[in-house]
Design a protein around this motif. Sequence first.
Motif, short mmCIF file in Angstrom:
data_model
loop_
_atom_site.label_atom_id
_atom_site.label_comp_id
_atom_site.label_asym_id
_atom_site.label_seq_id
_atom_site.Cartn_x
_atom_site.Cartn_y
_atom_site.Cartn_z
N PRO C 274 56.19 32.52 44.10
CA PRO C 274 56.33 32.14 42.69
C PRO C 274 57.26 33.06 41.89
CG PRO C 274 54.04 31.98 43.35
CD PRO C 274 54.78 32.52 44.53
N ARG C 305 51.34 39.26 34.18
CA ARG C 305 52.09 38.15 34.78
C ARG C 305 51.64 36.85 34.13
NH1 ARG C 305 50.20 38.97 40.74
NH2 ARG C 305 48.27 38.96 39.55
N ARG C 307 51.37 32.87 35.25
CA ARG C 307 51.56 31.83 36.27
C ARG C 307 51.76 30.51 35.56
NH1 ARG C 307 50.05 32.30 41.63
NH2 ARG C 307 49.23 30.20 41.78
N GLU C 309 52.30 26.48 36.16
CA GLU C 309 52.31 25.33 37.08
C GLU C 309 53.28 24.31 36.54
OE1 GLU C 309 47.72 25.39 38.06
OE2 GLU C 309 48.53 23.35 38.11
N VAL C 317 54.89 26.43 41.58
CA VAL C 317 54.21 27.41 40.74
C VAL C 317 55.16 28.58 40.54
CG1 VAL C 317 52.30 29.03 40.56
CG2 VAL C 317 51.94 26.77 41.52
N GLU C 319 56.06 32.37 38.60
CA GLU C 319 55.44 33.56 38.01
C GLU C 319 56.50 34.25 37.18
OE1 GLU C 319 52.62 35.72 40.77
OE2 GLU C 319 53.78 37.40 39.95
#
Lengths: 221, 260, 350
Positions: C274, C305, C307, C309, C317, C319
């Motif tokens: 990611p 971080r 994340r 989607e 995904v 990051e």
Amino acid sequence: MTVFAAASLTEAFTDDRTKLAAVNPGLSLTFSFAGSQQLVAQIESGAPADVVATADEPSMGKLVAANLVDTPRDFATNLLEIVVAPGNPKGVRGLSDLSRADLKVVLEDPSVPAGKYGRQALDRQGVKVNPVSLELDVKSELVKVETGEADAGIVYVTDIRSAGGKVSGVAIPGDQNVVARYPVAVVRGTTKRELAQAFVQQLYSGPGRQALLARGFLAPR
Amino acid sequence: MKRRPPTAVAIMAALAVAMVALPLVGLLLRTPWPDLGPVLASPDVRQALVLSAECSVGALGVSVVLGVPLAWILARVSFPGRSLVRALVTLPMVLPPVVGGVALLFAFGRRGLVGQYLAGVPGFPSPFTTGAVVLAEAFVAMPFLVITAEAGLRQMDQRFEEAAATLGAGPWRRFWTVTLPLVAPSLAAGATLCWARALGEFGATITFAGNLPGRTQTTPTAIYVLLESNPEHAVAVSLVLLTVSLAALIGLRQRWLGAL
Amino acid sequence: MTLHARVALELGAMNLDLELDAERAGILAIAGPNGAGKTTLLRALAGLLAIDRGRVELDGEVLDDTTSGIHLEPEVRPVAVVFQDYLLFPHLSALENVAYGLRSRGASRSAARQEAGTWLERVGVAGMAAERPRGLSGGQAQRVALARALATRPALLLLDEPLAAIDVSARAALRRDLRTHLTGADGVRIVVTHDPLDAMAMADRLVVMESGRIIQQGTLQEVTARPRSRWVAQLVGLNLYRGTASGNLITLPEGHQIRVTGETQGSAFAVVHPRAVSLHRQRPEGSPRNVWPGQVDGIDFEGDRVRVEVGGPVGVVAEVTPQAATELRLAEGGRVWVTIKATEFEVYPT
């Protein structure tokens, strides 16, 4: 008009109604058949009967004591008879045979008139019976003998006549027998006094008398 | 949320209670309280009470021994005709008791289907025997036990039985140590209903077993006889059955009723 | 002790067909998404389910063999199960629950209760011996269930999602405890789980299932080095794609293409971390890298971080840093552009 009558009068009174209806098409005659005690209890509670006919005098006596009926008169009598399976397979000849160990005997419960009379007859002859059951109404006793559950019992002559070929009867001689007297009376609170009295009258001389005799009842003594 | 019932619902409920309560109140009012002791102590009445107690418990025993295995099979085993069997077994619940009595005569009477062969066998519940009373009572009362037991078994989480199996318990042990304890509330409710029904049974008993004090005259029959000769005493004895039934139902706790 | 199992069975929509071997040494985790057939397999091994075809042999003893018609009932198998909701008998105390298996095998009441007491001590719930299951906390119940299974000294111990019913906050500690208890036990030990963390914490060997088949097996390292299923990819936090490779290009089932490096040909997996995924508000200019649009399906702020989607024709995904997230004004439902360098993909044949 409503007539309360003991259960053993069912067939005779029903025949009577048929005869009466033939002559009086407009007549509406309703019967209520039950055990004498039940009839008494119902009338005491105010049931709408115009005429009452019981299977024994003590029952009627209660109604008299409670001032619920006019003076009663006996209108018929009945006699006891031993009932057995068709053809009398066990060879019962009289009251004394009922104490045989190989017989299953059903009697009426003493609280029912037929039971009371039956016991009287047996006691007078000194016959000791061990019944397998004390039935609460005559029909049940007849069923037990008809189906072969019991070998013998004591019922009224009229009951044996009504059962036709399903049972046989063994007569009880007059000196051993007990006479059941059937009194009838007009209920005090009736609104159909004339009709009631007419019904009572025809039990003595008329279609009523014929119907009773045809079913095996005897004249009042 | 505390529920206040809608008026219409409350009225109907009150009428329902009245319909049941008023006759019972009438009974209580007509009870000859001073005579109660002597009447209940009289030999005939005592005999009838004892016989009723013995036979109703006997009928319960028969119902448990035969009915629980049947309930188990109905609940757990799928076989053709299962619905038919279930309907058959519960038929006595809707059959008029006298009809039941007549049917018992035709099956177990002296000339009956089975009775004709077994009449002489000692212990066989022929008509006019005390065993016949137990049979008649069991006939009408067993369905109550079967129905509730089957429902209880169906509702029970069968995975507990799986867990027991993985721990090494065979079918019998699983039944006694896991299944039975888990359906105990349903069984208790069913047994209570069954016993109460047996206690009050009249039509089938008198038709099949007859009426003989000490041998086949149960309390309901005694009451009926008393009604002919002494209605007040009949009321007194009725009070006993009423009290016993009430006690049974009160003992039938809320959580057991929930299992019904 | 070893387990050799060849199992094929059909149960409703579930179609299971696999071959599994397990040693006594080490804990085996059977992992995969829900519906993979893990619990079905477990029930078959316990004897609660009949298999259609196959053979199960445990330590030389045949438990199932469809060719000779052998099927040992659960009660005679040396197999114990810790069920997902424990299934502690509600009408027995914790002690009596643990003693149940011992009693079933013929131990006297006193001997069974004594031994049961020892087991409860070992799992750390001795104080709750007289309690009924409804008086136990989730963690306590789990330990009693474990003690109940261990007490029968099974040759095969099966645990079905042992931590699924546990509070998230309590899970880490219980996971460690469970590992300790399992390590100390004899026999083949198999843990069935859908939770990657469970697998990571307890597995010495890992078997990954999907749709009734075994997709991957090996040590954790072996399996995670080359993820072959979504589940494993999730485990290691990677994006996983499967398609047909022809050198620099991988064609995905729906027709989209990813640019990669390498010379793999044929059916292949492609994974990318990611962090290697970049997000933009506008379609970026220029260079030959992977570019496609998408919409934000979810954002998770995890400390330093974020994340993200991204859904769309090719889901991924990403990051990013919190700053980047703010700059991009990322919001759920919003449109973004995804870029990934071809070199960031690792490709390997299936």
